[in-house]
Every structure is written in C-alpha cells, then in structure tokens.
Design an enzyme around this catalytic site. Structure first.
Site, PDB file in Angstrom:
ATOM      1  N   ARG A 165       4.553   0.441   2.838  1.00  0.00           N
ATOM      2  CA  ARG A 165       5.917  -0.934   3.147  1.00  0.00           C
ATOM      3  C   ARG A 165       4.845  -2.309   3.249  1.00  0.00           C
ATOM      4  O   ARG A 165       5.393  -2.515   4.422  1.00  0.00           O
ATOM      5  CB  ARG A 165       6.907  -0.419   4.553  1.00  0.00           C
ATOM      6  N   SER A 234      15.275   0.115   9.953  1.00  0.00           N
ATOM      7  CA  SER A 234      14.347   0.632  10.446  1.00  0.00           C
ATOM      8  C   SER A 234      13.078  -1.006  11.120  1.00  0.00           C
ATOM      9  O   SER A 234      13.046  -1.494  10.613  1.00  0.00           O
ATOM     10  CB  SER A 234      12.998   1.545   9.256  1.00  0.00           C
ATOM     11  N   GLU A 333       8.264  -3.425  11.201  1.00  0.00           N
ATOM     12  CA  GLU A 333       8.489  -3.391   9.858  1.00  0.00           C
ATOM     13  C   GLU A 333       9.404  -4.631   9.348  1.00  0.00           C
ATOM     14  O   GLU A 333       8.859  -5.489   8.318  1.00  0.00           O
ATOM     15  CB  GLU A 333       9.614  -2.118   9.171  1.00  0.00           C
TER      16      GLU A 333
HETATM   17  C1  FAD Z   1      21.734  -0.630   6.345  1.00  0.00           C
HETATM   18  C2  FAD Z   1      19.815  -1.291   6.322  1.00  0.00           C
HETATM   19  C3  FAD Z   1      19.566   0.544   5.462  1.00  0.00           C
HETATM   20  C4  FAD Z   1      18.232  -0.497   5.426  1.00  0.00           C
HETATM   21  N1  FAD Z   1      17.297   0.357   4.020  1.00  0.00           N
HETATM   22  C5  FAD Z   1      16.236   0.388   3.513  1.00  0.00           C
HETATM   23  C6  FAD Z   1      15.453   1.414   3.054  1.00  0.00           C
HETATM   24  O1  FAD Z   1      15.814   2.972   3.169  1.00  0.00           O
HETATM   25  N2  FAD Z   1      13.905   1.809   2.839  1.00  0.00           N
HETATM   26  C7  FAD Z   1      13.358  -0.049   2.701  1.00  0.00           C
HETATM   27  O2  FAD Z   1      12.259  -0.262   2.019  1.00  0.00           O
HETATM   28  N3  FAD Z   1      14.235  -0.980   3.488  1.00  0.00           N
HETATM   29  C8  FAD Z   1      15.551  -0.806   4.454  1.00  0.00           C
HETATM   30  N4  FAD Z   1      15.894  -1.789   4.582  1.00  0.00           N
HETATM   31  C9  FAD Z   1      15.757  -2.843   4.366  1.00  0.00           C
HETATM   32  C10 FAD Z   1      16.229  -4.139   3.293  1.00  0.00           C
HETATM   33  O3  FAD Z   1      16.668  -4.089   2.875  1.00  0.00           O
HETATM   34  C11 FAD Z   1      15.023  -4.396   2.865  1.00  0.00           C
HETATM   35  O4  FAD Z   1      13.873  -4.489   3.218  1.00  0.00           O
HETATM   36  C12 FAD Z   1      15.186  -5.535   1.418  1.00  0.00           C
HETATM   37  O5  FAD Z   1      14.344  -5.615   0.496  1.00  0.00           O
HETATM   38  C13 FAD Z   1      15.455  -6.777   2.177  1.00  0.00           C
HETATM   39  O6  FAD Z   1      15.889  -7.368   0.508  1.00  0.00           O
HETATM   40  P1  FAD Z   1      16.603  -9.154   0.865  1.00  0.00           P
HETATM   41  O7  FAD Z   1      16.422  -9.378  -0.255  1.00  0.00           O
HETATM   42  O8  FAD Z   1      18.287  -8.953   2.385  1.00  0.00           O
HETATM   43  O9  FAD Z   1      15.555  -9.582   1.823  1.00  0.00           O
HETATM   44  P2  FAD Z   1      15.068 -11.097   2.538  1.00  0.00           P
HETATM   45  O10 FAD Z   1      15.872  -9.773   4.653  1.00  0.00           O
HETATM   46  O11 FAD Z   1      16.771 -11.974   2.637  1.00  0.00           O
HETATM   47  O12 FAD Z   1      13.483 -10.961   3.071  1.00  0.00           O
HETATM   48  C14 FAD Z   1      12.453  -9.870   3.560  1.00  0.00           C
HETATM   49  C15 FAD Z   1      11.048 -10.849   3.417  1.00  0.00           C
HETATM   50  O13 FAD Z   1      10.943 -11.257   1.544  1.00  0.00           O
HETATM   51  C16 FAD Z   1      10.613 -12.591   2.168  1.00  0.00           C
HETATM   52  N5  FAD Z   1      11.354 -12.882   0.656  1.00  0.00           N
HETATM   53  C17 FAD Z   1      12.558 -12.985   0.187  1.00  0.00           C
HETATM   54  N6  FAD Z   1      12.608 -13.086  -1.198  1.00  0.00           N
HETATM   55  C18 FAD Z   1      11.736 -13.806  -2.254  1.00  0.00           C
HETATM   56  C19 FAD Z   1      10.974 -14.665  -2.519  1.00  0.00           C
HETATM   57  N7  FAD Z   1      11.537 -14.579  -3.974  1.00  0.00           N
HETATM   58  N8  FAD Z   1      10.291 -14.797  -2.943  1.00  0.00           N
HETATM   59  C20 FAD Z   1       9.363 -15.069  -1.527  1.00  0.00           C
HETATM   60  N9  FAD Z   1       9.742 -14.463  -0.258  1.00  0.00           N
HETATM   61  C21 FAD Z   1      10.649 -13.716   0.136  1.00  0.00           C
HETATM   62  C22 FAD Z   1      11.863 -13.390   3.054  1.00  0.00           C
HETATM   63  O14 FAD Z   1      11.143 -14.568   3.563  1.00  0.00           O
HETATM   64  C23 FAD Z   1      11.826 -12.239   4.215  1.00  0.00           C
HETATM   65  O15 FAD Z   1      10.059 -12.423   5.135  1.00  0.00           O
HETATM   66  C24 FAD Z   1      17.062  -1.783   5.175  1.00  0.00           C
HETATM   67  C25 FAD Z   1      18.327  -3.148   5.391  1.00  0.00           C
HETATM   68  C26 FAD Z   1      19.171  -2.679   5.805  1.00  0.00           C
HETATM   69  C27 FAD Z   1      20.020  -3.890   6.339  1.00  0.00           C
END
Ligand code: FAD
Length: 337
Positions: A165, A234, A333
């Site tokens: 992570r 998480s 995380e």
């Molecule tokens: C129901 C649920 C289940 C999940 N299960 C898992 C799992 O099994 N495993 C796991 O690893 N994670 C899991 N997650 C966490 C999440 O899905 C991941 O971390 C995912 O990668 C976040 O994607 P996002 O596009 O929504 O990012 P965001 O939440 O929009 O952004 C996350 C971070 O990255 C930054 N960011 C995003 N895109 C960019 C970019 N292009 N350039 C620079 N910075 C950027 C943002 O500023 C922020 O700091 C889960 C979340 C939920 C709600």
C-alpha cells in the site's frame, strides 16, 4: 469552468461535507493544459488536490486551494502479442472496466483486483491490492505531470518504489505530481492466485471470467455498495514489524495472526483487524455518528457525520487503544486531507 466554494460531498465516499475554494472538472487532456495556464492554477499550484471517486480519502475540513476532478477516459493497446499485452491507460479509467476488458481478452494479472472502486491512475499511488495480488505486479511505467516544473516525467517499475500500500508517490513525490498514464504488461500464461479464502473453492484451471465473477460475488457478499454505506473501506494498514517486535507481542498474545513477509530480514505482517479486536474495539461499535463496520472493525463507517475531522478523531482514538494494549502503532491507509 472554475467554480468557487464548491461542496465536495458527492466527490468522497465517506460523504463528509467540505468545500473547495476552487473546483474544476476536466474532460479532455487539453482542458487540463488550459487549466494549468490559468491564473487560479498558477496561484494555487502548491495547493492542488486531484480526485476521482474520493474512495481513498478523508476530507477533514474545507480545502483552501484548487480541487481538480478528472473525467478523461482513454485507453491504448500498445502491443498485443501471443504471450503478453502491453496496455497504456491514459488519464482516467475505471479500474473495474479494465479488469473486465483484460478478462475478456484473456490477459491475466489483475483479475483478483475486480470491483475495487477507483480509477486506474490512483492504483499505483497506494499500490492497491486484494486477494494476494498487488497492482505493481503488472505495472511497467507510470507517467506523471510534474506540478513543480510543468514537464511530463516517467518512472519505471523499480523507480516507483512499490511496497505494501505504498509507493514513491506517497513520499518523495507527495503533492508534486499528477499521474497521466499507466502502462501495464499483462500475461496470457495462467498464474492464478487462488490461495485466499473462498477463492480456494475454484479449481486451478478456472477461467479468468470465473475468477472475476467469484471475486465480484465474494466482495458483493461482504461489502454493501458505497451508495448504501459511507466508507473508504480499510482505514488502517496491516502493520509489518521486525522479528524482535513479533517475539515480544507473541509472548502476550500467542494466537496472534501473522504472515512472514519476503525480504532479507524476516518481517511479520499482522492483521490490523485482529489488533483492534485485541484492544476491545467491537464490530459495529459507534461513537455518535461514526463507527466500525458491523462485519469488520478495520472498516470505518460514517453514519451521517458531516465533519471528516470527527472521523479522524475516532480513528485516532482506535489507534491509541491498539497502541496501549499491544504496543503496535497502526498506520492509516486512507489519505487524510
Ligand atoms: C468499498 C471500498 C472497497 C475498497 N477495497 C479496496 C481493496 O480491496 N484494496 C485496496 O487497495 N483499496 C481498496 N479501497 C480503496 C480505494 O478504492 C483505492 O485506494 C482506490 O485506488 C482509490 O481510487 P480513487 O480513484 O477513488 O482515488 P481518490 O480517492 O480520488 O484519490 C486517492 C488519492 O490519490 C490522489 N490522486 C488520485 N488520482 C491522482 C492522479 N491522477 N494524480 C495525482 N494524485 C492522484 C488523490 O489526491 C488522493 O490523495 C476500497 C475503497 C472502498 C470505498
């Protein structure tokens, strides 16, 4: 168009209330380049927040800068031969769509990551993982726009410093980048990872589609959709500790769950959920409008709290309880903003 004082409620899966001083949505790459030239971007370039679903962030207050919501969607298959496929995903792409695309084309590597919410470009930042697979195993390069110099730069897999992570984007490059392209190399060779939980019910020659379907069913049975439950899933990482620390904690808690992590020195990964339970944190425990999920105390849930700071405070109280009981510091995380 740049909006002012924009409410971010619908752009974070915790559904907390927070306003962005400035807010812009970009739908095409040239819109981003235009935005970069604007006065508002230039005045706020040290205070920019990118987001897609906001499924891995907790907004703890209004954001006094520019929030950029990326809606661009393109994908390019760079090469697709008999044994592998190199695929470059530009800008935005819903990761589950990519998982399904690969499964349909018979390309392997990310099937275990089915149904994790979020975009492709957020995946390398925290090296997302599930069911024994981390996305780094298929990432070749990551291209990013350097917010400091305005240049596009690229990192190969080694330079991304991927770990559990974790990656360079959470450390040296924090707040300095915008990921624009991710290049993956998928395989045609079957290398299924079926050792986790109910995945073991599949036979070793299960098709890619069988694996994706099984994971979707497991996930759907465990987690309600994010429209029904406000969470970033998480909240804490599973801690990785030294052998010495492990021996110490094992003396107090002989049944402590652990996995040995590969590396030069033996290190031990513990289960954050079990540590919370050892500190008497209960599943479904609630403090006012914030609590732990009824099936898993590692998952924090917002039951209607508007303030992300209250969720952060609740999380900190859990960290203190775990530290007091076990001596282990739980690392967060989720990105706290
Ligand atoms: C129901 C649920 C289940 C999940 N299960 C898992 C799992 O099994 N495993 C796991 O690893 N994670 C899991 N997650 C966490 C999440 O899905 C991941 O971390 C995912 O990668 C976040 O994607 P996002 O596009 O929504 O990012 P965001 O939440 O929009 O952004 C996350 C971070 O990255 C930054 N960011 C995003 N895109 C960019 C970019 N292009 N350039 C620079 N910075 C950027 C943002 O500023 C922020 O700091 C889960 C979340 C939920 C709600």
């Amino acid at each position: 168009m740049i909006e002012e004082n924009k409410q971010l409620l619908e752009f974070n899966t915790f559904r907390v209330w927070a306003k962005a001083r400035y807010f812009a949505e970009i739908n095409r790459p040239d819109e981003f380049m235009k935005l970069v030239e604007s006065n508002i971007y230039q005045e706020n370039k040290d205070n920019i927040l990118f987001l897609w679903w906001g499924s891995n962030m907790l907004l703890t207050g209004d954001f006094d800068g520019l929030v950029i919501k990326n809606n661009i969607k393109t994908m390019r298959l760079t090469s697709f031969d008999d044994t592998s496929a190199t695929l470059t995903v530009w800008w935005w792409y819903n990761r589950h769509e990519l998982v399904e695309f690969c499964a349909r084309k018979g390309r392997r590597g990310i099937e275990n990551l089915a149904l994790i919410p979020g975009s492709v470009w957020a995946a390398p930042i925290q090296n997302i993982g599930a069911y024994g697979v981390e996305v780094e195993s298929v990432i070749k390069t990551v291209k990013w726009f350097d917010l400091t110099s305005g240049n596009i730069r690229a990192l190969n897999h080694r330079e991304c410093h991927f770990a559990y992570r974790d990656s360079v984007f959470k450390h040296e490059l924090k707040d300095k980048f915008f990921i624009t392209h991710v290049t993956f190399v998928f395989s045609k060779e079957p290398q299924p990872h079926l050792e986790y939980g109910a995945l073991g019910e599949l036979s070793s020659d299960a098709s890619l589609m069988d694996i994706v379907e099984k994971i979707c069913n497991i996930r759907a049975s465990k987690l309600p959709s994010i429209s029904e439950m406000w969470t970033a899933w998480s909240f804490f990482k599973n801690p990785i500790i030294s052998e010495e620390q492990f021996m110490e904690i094992q003396q107090s808690f002989p049944d402590i769950k652990h996995r040995i992590v590969d590396g030069e020195e033996p290190r031990y990964k513990l289960a954050a959920g079990q540590l919370l339970e050892l500190a008497w944190v209960k599943k479904g425990e609630k403090e006012w409008m914030v609590g732990t999920y009824e099936n898993h105390c590692l998952v924090l849930v917002n039951h209607g709290e508007k303030s992300g700071a209250k969720i952060r405070d609740f999380a900190q109280s859990l960290q203190q309880r775990v530290k007091g009981m076990t001596g282990i510091s739980l690392e967060v995380e989720v990105n706290i903003i």
